[in-house]
Design a protein around this motif. Structure first.
Motif, short mmCIF file in Angstrom:
data_model
loop_
_atom_site.label_atom_id
_atom_site.label_comp_id
_atom_site.label_asym_id
_atom_site.label_seq_id
_atom_site.Cartn_x
_atom_site.Cartn_y
_atom_site.Cartn_z
N THR A 2 -27.57 25.74 6.02
CA THR A 2 -26.79 26.70 5.24
C THR A 2 -25.42 26.13 4.93
OG1 THR A 2 -25.91 27.79 7.20
CG2 THR A 2 -27.98 28.68 6.28
N ASP A 3 -24.78 26.68 3.90
CA ASP A 3 -23.45 26.20 3.51
C ASP A 3 -22.45 26.34 4.65
OD1 ASP A 3 -24.47 25.62 1.00
OD2 ASP A 3 -23.72 27.46 0.09
N MET A 4 -22.52 27.47 5.37
CA MET A 4 -21.57 27.72 6.46
C MET A 4 -21.76 26.69 7.59
SD MET A 4 -20.88 31.13 8.80
CE MET A 4 -20.73 32.19 7.38
N LEU A 5 -23.00 26.40 7.95
CA LEU A 5 -23.25 25.43 9.00
C LEU A 5 -22.88 24.03 8.53
CD1 LEU A 5 -24.20 24.76 11.84
CD2 LEU A 5 -26.54 24.61 10.94
N ALA A 6 -23.15 23.70 7.28
CA ALA A 6 -22.79 22.38 6.75
C ALA A 6 -21.27 22.19 6.79
CB ALA A 6 -23.31 22.23 5.32
N GLU A 7 -20.52 23.21 6.43
CA GLU A 7 -19.06 23.12 6.47
C GLU A 7 -18.56 22.93 7.90
OE1 GLU A 7 -15.17 25.91 5.55
OE2 GLU A 7 -17.01 26.26 4.40
N ALA A 8 -19.09 23.70 8.83
CA ALA A 8 -18.68 23.58 10.23
C ALA A 8 -19.04 22.20 10.78
CB ALA A 8 -19.34 24.67 11.07
N THR A 9 -20.20 21.68 10.40
CA THR A 9 -20.63 20.36 10.86
C THR A 9 -19.71 19.28 10.33
OG1 THR A 9 -22.92 21.11 11.00
CG2 THR A 9 -22.57 18.74 10.92
N ARG A 10 -19.34 19.37 9.05
CA ARG A 10 -18.39 18.38 8.48
C ARG A 10 -17.06 18.42 9.22
NH1 ARG A 10 -21.07 19.76 3.71
NH2 ARG A 10 -19.66 21.48 3.25
N GLU A 11 -16.56 19.61 9.51
CA GLU A 11 -15.29 19.75 10.21
C GLU A 11 -15.35 19.16 11.62
OE1 GLU A 11 -14.33 23.91 10.17
OE2 GLU A 11 -14.00 23.94 7.99
N GLN A 12 -16.50 19.31 12.28
CA GLN A 12 -16.66 18.86 13.66
C GLN A 12 -17.26 17.45 13.79
OE1 GLN A 12 -18.68 21.90 15.99
NE2 GLN A 12 -17.76 23.49 14.72
N ALA A 13 -17.56 16.81 12.66
CA ALA A 13 -18.25 15.53 12.66
C ALA A 13 -17.59 14.46 13.54
CB ALA A 13 -18.45 15.02 11.25
#
Length: 72
Positions: A2-13
């Protein structure tokens, strides 16, 4: 994903990458089951650490949640 999980993953990468590098090479994984809330649970063994990984899917089949924690 999902867009929300993708955004959180990018931030925490950067942290995720550092944690996985510290853990070392993947050695094994074991599917433990599904929680009452629908999360798939795995024990994941690395060279230097054991972790529990959990994933959940949205109604459209995309991954909507991911949770990783070290095991004692």
């Amino acid at each position: 994903m999902t867009d929300m999980l993708a955004e959180a993953t990018r931030e925490q990468a950067p942290k995720i990458k550092a944690d996985l590098e510290k853990a070392g090479l993947l050695q094994d994984h074991l599917f433990k089951g599904v929680t009452s809330e629908g999360w798939d649970v795995y024990d994941v063994t690395f060279e230097n650490e054991k972790m529990e990984w959990r994933f959940v899917l949205a109604d459209d089949g995309r991954m909507s949640g991911a949770w990783i924690r070290p095991l004692p």
